[in-house]
Design a protein around this motif. Structure first.
Motif, PDB file in Angstrom:
ATOM      1  N   ARG A 137       0.840  -1.207   0.000  1.00  0.00           N
ATOM      2  CA  ARG A 137       0.000   0.000   0.000  1.00  0.00           C
ATOM      3  C   ARG A 137       0.871   1.252   0.000  1.00  0.00           C
ATOM      4  NH1 ARG A 137      -4.790  -0.114   4.317  1.00  0.00           N
ATOM      5  NH2 ARG A 137      -4.387   2.117   4.029  1.00  0.00           N
ATOM      6  N   PRO A 138       0.672   2.127  -0.983  1.00  0.00           N
ATOM      7  CA  PRO A 138       1.487   3.351  -1.059  1.00  0.00           C
ATOM      8  C   PRO A 138       1.404   4.235   0.189  1.00  0.00           C
ATOM      9  CG  PRO A 138       0.315   3.008  -3.114  1.00  0.00           C
ATOM     10  CD  PRO A 138      -0.216   1.992  -2.140  1.00  0.00           C
ATOM     11  N   ASP A 139       0.226   4.324   0.811  1.00  0.00           N
ATOM     12  CA  ASP A 139       0.117   5.164   2.002  1.00  0.00           C
ATOM     13  C   ASP A 139       0.952   4.612   3.157  1.00  0.00           C
ATOM     14  OD1 ASP A 139      -1.778   3.016   2.065  1.00  0.00           O
ATOM     15  OD2 ASP A 139      -2.909   4.039   3.644  1.00  0.00           O
ATOM     16  N   ILE A 140       0.990   3.301   3.297  1.00  0.00           N
ATOM     17  CA  ILE A 140       1.790   2.668   4.345  1.00  0.00           C
ATOM     18  C   ILE A 140       3.276   2.823   4.023  1.00  0.00           C
ATOM     19  CG2 ILE A 140       2.330   0.473   5.481  1.00  0.00           C
ATOM     20  CD1 ILE A 140      -0.392   1.765   6.289  1.00  0.00           C
ATOM     21  N   GLN A 141       3.639   2.623   2.754  1.00  0.00           N
ATOM     22  CA  GLN A 141       5.028   2.828   2.350  1.00  0.00           C
ATOM     23  C   GLN A 141       5.456   4.274   2.610  1.00  0.00           C
ATOM     24  OE1 GLN A 141       4.787   1.461  -1.737  1.00  0.00           O
ATOM     25  NE2 GLN A 141       5.810  -0.466  -1.198  1.00  0.00           N
ATOM     26  N   ASN A 142       4.555   5.216   2.389  1.00  0.00           N
ATOM     27  CA  ASN A 142       4.867   6.621   2.638  1.00  0.00           C
ATOM     28  C   ASN A 142       5.173   6.865   4.119  1.00  0.00           C
ATOM     29  OD1 ASN A 142       5.107   9.419   1.862  1.00  0.00           O
ATOM     30  ND2 ASN A 142       3.138   9.728   2.887  1.00  0.00           N
ATOM     31  N   HIS A 143       4.392   6.260   5.007  1.00  0.00           N
ATOM     32  CA  HIS A 143       4.649   6.401   6.446  1.00  0.00           C
ATOM     33  C   HIS A 143       6.018   5.821   6.806  1.00  0.00           C
ATOM     34  CE1 HIS A 143       0.840   8.078   7.661  1.00  0.00           C
ATOM     35  NE2 HIS A 143       0.186   7.122   7.026  1.00  0.00           N
ATOM     36  N   ILE A 144       6.357   4.711   6.193  1.00  0.00           N
ATOM     37  CA  ILE A 144       7.666   4.085   6.455  1.00  0.00           C
ATOM     38  C   ILE A 144       8.789   5.010   5.983  1.00  0.00           C
ATOM     39  CG2 ILE A 144       9.163   2.130   5.856  1.00  0.00           C
ATOM     40  CD1 ILE A 144       6.484   0.458   5.702  1.00  0.00           C
ATOM     41  N   MET A 145       8.628   5.591   4.798  1.00  0.00           N
ATOM     42  CA  MET A 145       9.644   6.507   4.274  1.00  0.00           C
ATOM     43  C   MET A 145       9.752   7.766   5.142  1.00  0.00           C
ATOM     44  SD  MET A 145      11.181   5.058   1.852  1.00  0.00           S
ATOM     45  CE  MET A 145      12.101   6.456   1.232  1.00  0.00           C
ATOM     46  N   GLN A 146       8.618   8.290   5.583  1.00  0.00           N
ATOM     47  CA  GLN A 146       8.645   9.452   6.478  1.00  0.00           C
ATOM     48  C   GLN A 146       9.392   9.118   7.764  1.00  0.00           C
ATOM     49  OE1 GLN A 146       4.530  10.414   7.107  1.00  0.00           O
ATOM     50  NE2 GLN A 146       4.443  11.818   5.369  1.00  0.00           N
ATOM     51  N   SER A 147       9.091   7.967   8.316  1.00  0.00           N
ATOM     52  CA  SER A 147       9.749   7.544   9.542  1.00  0.00           C
ATOM     53  C   SER A 147      11.262   7.463   9.346  1.00  0.00           C
ATOM     54  CB  SER A 147       9.182   6.192   9.997  1.00  0.00           C
ATOM     55  OG  SER A 147       9.755   5.808  11.219  1.00  0.00           O
ATOM     56  N   MET A 148      11.697   6.882   8.235  1.00  0.00           N
ATOM     57  CA  MET A 148      13.131   6.783   7.975  1.00  0.00           C
ATOM     58  C   MET A 148      13.755   8.161   7.776  1.00  0.00           C
ATOM     59  SD  MET A 148      14.496   4.013   8.500  1.00  0.00           S
ATOM     60  CE  MET A 148      16.093   4.602   7.991  1.00  0.00           C
ATOM     61  N   GLY A 149      13.040   9.072   7.160  1.00  0.00           N
ATOM     62  CA  GLY A 149      13.547  10.430   7.009  1.00  0.00           C
ATOM     63  C   GLY A 149      13.786  11.086   8.365  1.00  0.00           C
ATOM     64  N   TYR A 150      12.855  10.879   9.282  1.00  0.00           N
ATOM     65  CA  TYR A 150      13.019  11.436  10.622  1.00  0.00           C
ATOM     66  C   TYR A 150      14.155  10.751  11.381  1.00  0.00           C
ATOM     67  CZ  TYR A 150       8.748  14.125   9.998  1.00  0.00           C
ATOM     68  OH  TYR A 150       7.796  15.016   9.542  1.00  0.00           O
ATOM     69  N   VAL A 151      14.329   9.455  11.166  1.00  0.00           N
ATOM     70  CA  VAL A 151      15.477   8.772  11.780  1.00  0.00           C
ATOM     71  C   VAL A 151      16.770   9.406  11.277  1.00  0.00           C
ATOM     72  CG1 VAL A 151      16.787   6.601  11.868  1.00  0.00           C
ATOM     73  CG2 VAL A 151      14.318   6.576  12.275  1.00  0.00           C
ATOM     74  N   ALA A 152      16.848   9.655   9.973  1.00  0.00           N
ATOM     75  CA  ALA A 152      18.043  10.271   9.395  1.00  0.00           C
ATOM     76  C   ALA A 152      18.296  11.659   9.989  1.00  0.00           C
ATOM     77  CB  ALA A 152      17.918  10.363   7.876  1.00  0.00           C
ATOM     78  N   GLU A 153      17.231  12.363  10.343  1.00  0.00           N
ATOM     79  CA  GLU A 153      17.348  13.686  10.958  1.00  0.00           C
ATOM     80  C   GLU A 153      17.550  13.602  12.470  1.00  0.00           C
ATOM     81  OE1 GLU A 153      13.793  15.830   9.925  1.00  0.00           O
ATOM     82  OE2 GLU A 153      14.180  15.632   7.773  1.00  0.00           O
ATOM     83  N   ARG A 154      17.542  12.378  13.005  1.00  0.00           N
ATOM     84  CA  ARG A 154      17.668  12.132  14.455  1.00  0.00           C
ATOM     85  C   ARG A 154      16.482  12.701  15.240  1.00  0.00           C
ATOM     86  NH1 ARG A 154      22.822  10.397  16.268  1.00  0.00           N
ATOM     87  NH2 ARG A 154      24.267  10.176  14.537  1.00  0.00           N
ATOM     88  N   ASP A 155      15.338  12.759  14.614  1.00  0.00           N
ATOM     89  CA  ASP A 155      14.117  13.186  15.296  1.00  0.00           C
ATOM     90  C   ASP A 155      13.287  11.924  15.532  1.00  0.00           C
ATOM     91  OD1 ASP A 155      11.808  14.319  16.289  1.00  0.00           O
ATOM     92  OD2 ASP A 155      11.819  15.983  14.853  1.00  0.00           O
TER      93      ASP A 155
END
Length: 144
Positions: A90-108
């Protein structure tokens, strides 16, 4: 912008990896700048990390709780999240996963956990589990 935490008697909160415990009466604590914060009662326990999404959530939570060990967890969570991304079509679920990884990369890590919560909910639906969130669902976050 400040964050006001209203602590119950004897309630614990983790702020940037430091455990703070309230005394025997209510207390309001004001956080004036960015901090990674999670209430002690909201921390997902190791035994609750029983599914792929919950294990990923637990690792990110560990990064929030122990900022000094975050670099050690970074390659682990990157691999786990890549597997989750591939597992959910599901693209919406994949989007949440990508957002989460982006925040991990930002250390948030607070925002990373927040972004992963809809994936936890979806995983529960897929697994036929009763609706509900794990411990660790009411984190607090302050940005200054």
């Amino acid at each position: 912008m400040s964050l006001k935490l209203r602590l119950k008697p004897f309630e614990r909160v983790v702020i940037n990896g430091c455990v703070v415990q309230n005394e025997n009466r209510r207390y309001t604590l004001t956080i004036s700048n960015f901090a990674q914060i999670i209430r002690g009662s909201d921390i997902m326990q190791d035994e609750e990390a029983t599914t792929p999404v919950r294990r990923s959530y637990f690792v990110i939570q560990s990064m929030l709780l122990d900022p000094g060990a975050a670099d050690r967890h970074a390659p682990i969570i990157a691999s786990m999240m890549a597997d989750l991304y591939a597992a959910f079509a599901r693209p919406d679920i994949q989007n949440h996963i990508m957002q989460s990884m982006g925040y991990v990369a930002e250390r948030d890590y607070y925002k990373a956990l927040s972004s992963l919560r809809p994936v936890l909910d979806y995983e529960d639906v897929v697994l036929g589990r009763p609706k509900g969130r794990p411990s660790g669902h009411n984190e607090q976050h302050a940005a200054g």
